[in-house]
Design an enzyme around this catalytic site. Sequence first.
Site, PDB file in Angstrom:
ATOM      1  N   LYS A  95      51.595  46.521  29.340  1.00 38.67           N
ATOM      2  CA  LYS A  95      50.172  45.462  29.595  1.00 38.67           C
ATOM      3  C   LYS A  95      48.777  46.402  29.287  1.00 38.67           C
ATOM      4  CE  LYS A  95      49.544  42.308  33.749  1.00 38.67           C
ATOM      5  NZ  LYS A  95      49.402  41.643  34.673  1.00 38.67           N
ATOM      6  N   SER A 170      50.808  36.486  34.818  1.00 39.45           N
ATOM      7  CA  SER A 170      49.885  37.318  33.909  1.00 39.45           C
ATOM      8  C   SER A 170      50.045  38.686  32.888  1.00 39.45           C
ATOM      9  CB  SER A 170      48.547  37.891  34.367  1.00 39.45           C
ATOM     10  OG  SER A 170      48.906  38.933  35.646  1.00 39.45           O
ATOM     11  N   SER A 194      52.982  38.208  38.999  1.00 38.49           N
ATOM     12  CA  SER A 194      52.212  38.689  37.877  1.00 38.49           C
ATOM     13  C   SER A 194      53.410  38.905  36.631  1.00 38.49           C
ATOM     14  CB  SER A 194      51.659  38.902  37.254  1.00 38.49           C
ATOM     15  OG  SER A 194      49.864  38.312  36.804  1.00 38.49           O
TER      16      SER A 194
END
Lengths: 517, 475
Positions: A95, A170, A194
């Site tokens: 990420k 996210s 997330s």
Amino acid sequence: MYMMDLPLYGTKNASAGLPSHKKDRILPLQRLLLQKECSCRELAKAYLSAAEKSPLNAYVLLTAEKALETADRVDQRIAKGETLASLEGIPMALKDNLSTEGIPTTCCSKMLKEYIPVYDATAWKLLKEQNALLLGKANMDEFAMGSTCETSCFGSTLNPYGKDRVPGGSSGGSAAAVASGLAAYSLGTDTGGSIRQPASFCGLVGIKPTYGAVSRYGLIAHASSFDQIGPMAASAMDAAIVLDSIAKPDPMDPTCTGAPSSAVKALGTSLKGIRIGILREGFQGSRQEIRDAVLKTAKVLERMGAHTEECSVPLLTEGLQIYYVLACAEASSNLGRYDGIRYGYTPAPKEEEGWRERILRARSEGFGREVKRRILLGTFVLSAGYYDAFYRKAQALRRSLTQQLKSALESFDCLLLPTTSTAAFPLGMLGSDAVENFEADFCTVAANCAGLPALSFPCGITLEGLPIGAQLIGKAFGEPLLLNLAWQYEEASSPVPMPPVFAEKTAGGVSLGKLGL
Amino acid sequence: MENWACEYEMVAGLETHAELSTATKIFCGCSTAFGGAPNTHCCPVCMGMPGSLPKLNQKVVEFAVLAGLATHCRINLYSRMDRKNYCYPDLPKAYQITQFEHPICENGWIRLQNGRKIRIRRIHIEEDAGKLLHEGESIRIDYNRCGVPLIEIVTEPDIRSPEEAREYVEELQKILRYLGVSDGRMQEGSLRCDVNLSVRRQGETDFGERTEIKNMNSLSNMVKAMEYETRRQISLLEKDTPILRETLRYNVEKGKTESMRGKEGADDYRYFPEPDLPPVILTEKDIASIRQALPELPEEKYQRYTEKYHIPPSDTRLLIKYRSVAEYFEKAAHGLQNVKTAANWILGPIFARIPTEAEKERFAPAVSPIQLRELLQLLESGKIPLQPAKQILEKMLDTGESCGRFITKEQLSPLSEDVLREACQDAIRQLPQAAEDYKNGKTKALKALLGMVMRSTKGRAPAKDAEKYLMQYLE
């Protein structure tokens, strides 16, 4: 499918004797490398080219050159007959809020578009030391604020199960990359859901570890007392292998002091005597088919020997309020440092502008709407005169909620609830309605509030063909049990089908069909 | 003082920031050394780079506890770091990590010479910010000082005059230096004071509105600023003009306090608990083991020197002002019968060669305390008389060598008994009046005779023997 004919280095002992599951990727890929059916370079190229061609926008940056360097290193080691580490040469994604030395780390914000860290996040460092094959940085909501991946300054990622759907957020890019076969696994981060929510939307196993199990050093903070890094993978085995590699105490993070015992070793152990509480409040507002799928999951686990029983954590329903007050407060402070002075977005110079005006402009132009909204909200709840009414009250409620969860976990080994109340929603549906956005985290925030480990695993599919996730919340450092439950569920049920945009024959002439993908 | 002094009373409290002399910064391993090239003592942590996390230097906790113990504070077993949020270019995280709700030390005091106790409300741990360097139109930022550990020592409003403030700060500096936790140098900025000051009519019990004078960088400026501000506030009161609560700076050139602008309008620092750091937990055992490291403090030394050694208070203060001087003195005086001589020689001939305060603080005279003691022992045993000993000390200070080299045979070898006896008889002959007085019971008269013996033998006569012979002849 049993593939026990080759010695498995690194994870040999841990996984010995366990049947391989259909969705496992890490061990089969390693086997492929060790059997020299393809070189690590070929593997890297195949994944990179598939990622390049992919329409999903899962990656915001591909690190091809570095990936090939790593691959060559791995190939040399294989040629010398050296023992491979458990994740050595396995293609993966990070990420984009995890700091990577020399590689841009943007948080998918205009504010950090040009930012290149000078150091590695500890979790990434642990993988890098194993020669993990980093393919690139995955898309995400700006500064990890959002549940759809739509607040990214690079545009949204699409859900591999339906290109009109969000991948969740996210960690949407991390989820889509793994689900569509563009990475064997990825690391995401979870502040209020997330990892778990996108894992659920993309049919993956995603785990938010116990707060303090994985070092946050180098994770660009959203809300420090909630953030955790965790694996996103196609199977429980894969997630367990990754978790075992990254869950280590770190002197660079004073809150990272404990570690769960090996999750891989826990897989396949009997569920006899395991008590699962079906968390009533967690089902509030869930769609019927989600509710049914999760309850059906309980039945499957019962068949495997576990005992299930309904239980209640009344304050769960206050989770969102607690979470958004505290997380925004922390975020408003964490994001104060982005002033465009030392790094990050620098607005074009204007004459007669003092430093204060310049910082103001850098922040006005560099941050997106959602980030600004949360900074404002967080600044407000910490302000003199409001602190007691909001921050302090939320802190007290957080303690009570934690207490309630912990006392439920005295009667049960873990708690079961949906990961999300709906399956992946259409792109643009949430729009900019703050409250609706926040509500997407209803089922997931409680585990972050309490710092407890929580896992989402695929447990069914909606009529529309979208994956459904079931969530387990465990005791502190109870990750091994959660992963074993997910593993046992895989053992006992037929897997959720692969998405249509799955990179089936990841190109480059390597027949990944051999992997049973 | 001016006539208002009797009508009004000044009330002040001090907030003192002391940089701790740990080798590394409070939250990372960077050096705290002063004076490095800009931005050379920096890392992702003290630069507040995205994703970096602080970890608390345990030495900082230990130093803060030492300061607390030495100022009679209660040490809190639970204390916690908080974030103080504000935006300024020298603060790279946009918050300072400090202690707000739960400081590490509370409720202590420092006693002044007049016997008054200045109560210490709290001592807390925090990090320093960087420095802005103004270069013409542009501002450059040096982050070397970022993350240098500080303790802030906050008093109650117990100070009643600028002189008391000065004495309090001096006393605090002395304590911090004795503990070795801070060098306390105001000029280098390792000790900085903010003064909260108000005035009220004598006898009034409520406090007046106060102002805060920031960043005093020398004691004399602090005293001047406080005097000026006191006068300013009184003249406002005399005119019935309300005093505004504001933050001031002292303009040295103008000799005036003036309002500071530029800080965020209302001071709302949005404090909240620092989530990146666990609370600071101490046990009674930890505190006991830190207490073991406490040296004898100036206050205790003062008692001992004046009461046990009978050194006059003014000399004692000079001896204990710096720990290095006191330690030198104690080594030099060790085992001597008359330690006062050691004190006199240090404060006299030795201090004469060490004029500046900075040198006195380091205190490394050419003569070691052991060398000095050697000489003093010879003097005390009568082997060397006073005058030659003093001359020898000067030579030792010139060269750094021990006394042995400078003692001539003539100085060291005592006079023969015959010569001494003769000198005593001579003295009696030359001072018949003194001899008469002594015989009549004025024992003090012996001093004059002894002096004469010394003069005639150029100080070589051993005083005890000379006294003995004089008394024999006078019987």
